[in-house]
Scaffold this motif. Structure first.
Motif, mmCIF file in Angstrom:
data_model
loop_
_atom_site.group_PDB
_atom_site.id
_atom_site.type_symbol
_atom_site.label_atom_id
_atom_site.label_comp_id
_atom_site.label_asym_id
_atom_site.label_seq_id
_atom_site.Cartn_x
_atom_site.Cartn_y
_atom_site.Cartn_z
ATOM 1 N N ILE A 6 0.836 -1.200 0.000
ATOM 2 C CA ILE A 6 0.000 0.000 0.000
ATOM 3 C C ILE A 6 0.873 1.253 0.000
ATOM 4 O O ILE A 6 0.606 2.223 -0.731
ATOM 5 N N GLY A 7 1.928 1.240 0.822
ATOM 6 C CA GLY A 7 2.836 2.381 0.869
ATOM 7 C C GLY A 7 3.531 2.619 -0.466
ATOM 8 O O GLY A 7 3.673 3.769 -0.914
ATOM 9 N N LEU A 8 3.947 1.547 -1.136
ATOM 10 C CA LEU A 8 4.602 1.677 -2.437
ATOM 11 C C LEU A 8 3.644 2.238 -3.485
ATOM 12 O O LEU A 8 4.025 3.066 -4.321
ATOM 13 N N LEU A 9 2.381 1.785 -3.435
ATOM 14 C CA LEU A 9 1.402 2.285 -4.396
ATOM 15 C C LEU A 9 1.065 3.753 -4.122
ATOM 16 O O LEU A 9 0.850 4.534 -5.061
ATOM 17 N N PHE A 10 0.987 4.127 -2.841
ATOM 18 C CA PHE A 10 0.776 5.537 -2.506
ATOM 19 C C PHE A 10 1.915 6.382 -3.066
ATOM 20 O O PHE A 10 1.683 7.441 -3.667
ATOM 21 N N LEU A 11 3.152 5.906 -2.882
ATOM 22 C CA LEU A 11 4.315 6.631 -3.394
ATOM 23 C C LEU A 11 4.278 6.701 -4.921
ATOM 24 O O LEU A 11 4.558 7.758 -5.514
ATOM 25 N N ALA A 12 3.912 5.585 -5.557
ATOM 26 C CA ALA A 12 3.812 5.579 -7.021
ATOM 27 C C ALA A 12 2.735 6.552 -7.491
ATOM 28 O O ALA A 12 2.907 7.253 -8.497
ATOM 29 N N GLY A 13 1.617 6.615 -6.750
ATOM 30 C CA GLY A 13 0.575 7.567 -7.083
ATOM 31 C C GLY A 13 1.063 9.000 -6.949
ATOM 32 O O GLY A 13 0.764 9.851 -7.797
ATOM 33 N N PHE A 14 1.817 9.261 -5.884
ATOM 34 C CA PHE A 14 2.363 10.611 -5.678
ATOM 35 C C PHE A 14 3.281 11.004 -6.828
ATOM 36 O O PHE A 14 3.156 12.104 -7.396
ATOM 37 N N VAL A 15 4.186 10.094 -7.201
ATOM 38 C CA VAL A 15 5.117 10.378 -8.302
ATOM 39 C C VAL A 15 4.347 10.541 -9.611
ATOM 40 O O VAL A 15 4.642 11.419 -10.423
ATOM 41 N N SER A 16 3.333 9.691 -9.805
ATOM 42 C CA SER A 16 2.513 9.767 -11.012
ATOM 43 C C SER A 16 1.815 11.118 -11.124
ATOM 44 O O SER A 16 1.833 11.767 -12.178
ATOM 45 N N GLY A 17 1.193 11.564 -10.027
ATOM 46 C CA GLY A 17 0.506 12.850 -10.044
ATOM 47 C C GLY A 17 1.461 14.007 -10.257
ATOM 48 O O GLY A 17 1.155 14.952 -10.992
ATOM 49 N N ALA A 18 2.644 13.931 -9.645
ATOM 50 C CA ALA A 18 3.624 15.007 -9.801
ATOM 51 C C ALA A 18 4.135 15.071 -11.232
ATOM 52 O O ALA A 18 4.276 16.153 -11.810
ATOM 53 N N ILE A 19 4.401 13.909 -11.824
ATOM 54 C CA ILE A 19 4.909 13.872 -13.200
ATOM 55 C C ILE A 19 3.854 14.392 -14.173
ATOM 56 O O ILE A 19 4.162 15.115 -15.129
ATOM 57 N N ASN A 20 2.596 14.040 -13.931
ATOM 58 C CA ASN A 20 1.530 14.551 -14.789
ATOM 59 C C ASN A 20 1.454 16.080 -14.726
ATOM 60 O O ASN A 20 1.183 16.738 -15.730
ATOM 61 N N ALA A 21 1.697 16.627 -13.541
ATOM 62 C CA ALA A 21 1.640 18.078 -13.386
ATOM 63 C C ALA A 21 2.811 18.764 -14.074
ATOM 64 O O ALA A 21 2.678 19.878 -14.574
ATOM 65 N N VAL A 22 3.963 18.090 -14.138
ATOM 66 C CA VAL A 22 5.162 18.706 -14.699
ATOM 67 C C VAL A 22 5.245 18.502 -16.203
ATOM 68 O O VAL A 22 5.450 19.436 -16.968
ATOM 69 N N ALA A 23 5.087 17.240 -16.643
ATOM 70 C CA ALA A 23 5.336 16.949 -18.057
ATOM 71 C C ALA A 23 4.369 15.953 -18.659
ATOM 72 O O ALA A 23 4.400 15.708 -19.850
ATOM 73 N N GLY A 24 3.495 15.328 -17.855
ATOM 74 C CA GLY A 24 2.637 14.265 -18.368
ATOM 75 C C GLY A 24 3.373 12.936 -18.349
ATOM 76 O O GLY A 24 4.588 12.869 -18.162
ATOM 77 N N GLY A 25 2.622 11.850 -18.541
ATOM 78 C CA GLY A 25 3.237 10.525 -18.569
ATOM 79 C C GLY A 25 3.161 9.763 -17.263
ATOM 80 O O GLY A 25 3.785 8.706 -17.116
ATOM 81 N N GLY A 26 2.396 10.273 -16.287
ATOM 82 C CA GLY A 26 2.302 9.599 -14.999
ATOM 83 C C GLY A 26 1.671 8.221 -15.067
ATOM 84 O O GLY A 26 1.889 7.396 -14.170
ATOM 85 N N THR A 27 0.897 7.958 -16.121
ATOM 86 C CA THR A 27 0.274 6.635 -16.266
ATOM 87 C C THR A 27 1.309 5.530 -16.289
ATOM 88 O O THR A 27 1.064 4.426 -15.803
#
Length: 251
Positions: A6-27
Motif C-alpha cells: 500500500i505504501g509503495l502504491l501511494f508513493l507511485a501515485g504521488f510520483v505519477s501525479g507530480a509527473i503529470n503536473a510537470v510533463a505528463g506521462g504519470g500513467t
C-alpha cells in the motif's frame, strides 16, 4: 495487500501525479507499479485509469474559463469520445490477460515514442483571427480513433489528442488544451464505468494510489517551477522502456 505494498502504491501515485503536473506521462508509473506488484495487466490498466481521474478533474478546473468557451463546439467531439472510449474499454475486457499482456510491450513502446515526440507534436500557436471553431467530420473521426485508444490503454492519450486536435481544430494552444482536458474526462469516466461493471478494478490498489495522485498533483506545481521538464521527460521515457522490456521478458 500488505502495508508495504500500500505504501509503495501511494508513493507511485504521488510520483505519477507530480509527473503529470510537470510533463505528463504519470500513467507509466501507476501502471508499472501495479504490474510489478503482480496485479494482472488488464486490472493494472483499469486501476491506473481510475487512479488518474482526480488529476483529470483538477486539470479541467484549471482551464475552466477556457472550457466554458468551447463546451458547445465540443459536444460532437464529446459524443465521439464517449463512443470511442466505450469501444476501446469493451475491447480490453474482451481480451484475456495473456492476449493483452502480449500487446502491452508494443503499446508501451508506442506510447513511449509518442511521449518522447511530445514537444514536436504540440500544436503551433495561431493568430487570434485564425481561432475559428472547425469541428468537422474529419475531427470527429480522428477524435473517435484517439478515444478508442484512450479507453483501451490510455498512456500518452493526452499528447495524442493535443496533436490530433491541433490538426483538425482551430484556436491557440490554451483552447486546444482545454478541449483535451475536457475530452480526457469524458474518455476516462466512460472507460472507468465499463471497468467497474466488468469487475476488473483492484480497489485496494486504486484506494492506495488516489490520495497519492492528488497530493502529487498539488506538489507537482511546486516541482514544475524547480525541476527541468527535460529531466522529468527522460525519467518517464526510461520507465516506459523498462516496462516494455519487462513485459517482453515476461512474454
Amino acid at each position: 495487500m500488505g502495508a508495504m505494498e500500500i505504501g509503495l502504491l501511494f508513493l507511485a501515485g504521488f510520483v505519477s501525479g507530480a509527473i503529470n503536473a510537470v510533463a505528463g506521462g504519470g500513467t507509466f508509473i501507476a501502471f508499472g507499479a501495479l504490474s510489478l506488484l503482480g496485479v494482472p495487466p488488464i486490472s493494472a490498466n483499469a486501476t491506473s485509469s481510475i487512479a488518474q481521474l482526480p488529476g483529470y478533474f483538477t486539470s479541467t478546473l484549471a482551464y475552466w474559463s477556457s472550457i466554458r468557451q468551447v463546451v458547445r463546439s465540443a459536444v460532437f467531439l464529446a459524443i465521439a469520445s464517449m463512443v470511442g472510449s466505450l469501444c476501446g474499454a469493451l475491447f480490453l475486457l474482451w481480451l484475456s490477460n495473456d492476449r493483452f499482456a502480449a500487446l502491452v510491450p508494443w503499446l508501451l513502446l508506442a506510447a513511449t515514442a509518442l511521449f518522447a515526440a511530445g514537444p514536436w507534436l504540440k500544436p503551433k500557436p495561431t493568430e487570434a483571427d485564425d481561432e475559428t471553431q472547425r469541428s468537422t467530420l474529419a475531427s470527429i473521426a480522428v477524435q473517435s480513433i484517439a478515444s478508442i485508444y484512450g479507453g483501451f490503454f490510455g498512456a500518452g492519450m493526452g499528447i495524442m489528442m493535443l496533436a490530433t486536435l491541433g490538426l483538425t481544430e482551430g484556436g491557440d494552444y490554451h483552447r486546444l488544451n482545454a478541449l483535451k482536458n475536457l475530452l480526457s474526462n469524458v474518455i476516462a469516466i466512460v472507460a472507468i464505468v465499463v471497468f467497474i461493471s466488468g469487475g476488473v478494478i483492484s480497489w485496494p490498489g486504486a484506494l492506495a494510489m488516489i490520495p497519492g495522485v492528488a497530493l502529487g498533483g498539488y506538489g507537482g506545481v511546486w516541482a514544475a517551477k524547480r525541476v527541468p521538464q527535460t529531466a522529468v521527460r527522460m525519467f518517464v521515457i526510461a520507465v516506459g522502456l523498462f516496462l516494455a522490456g519487462y513485459y517482453f521478458w515476461r512474454g
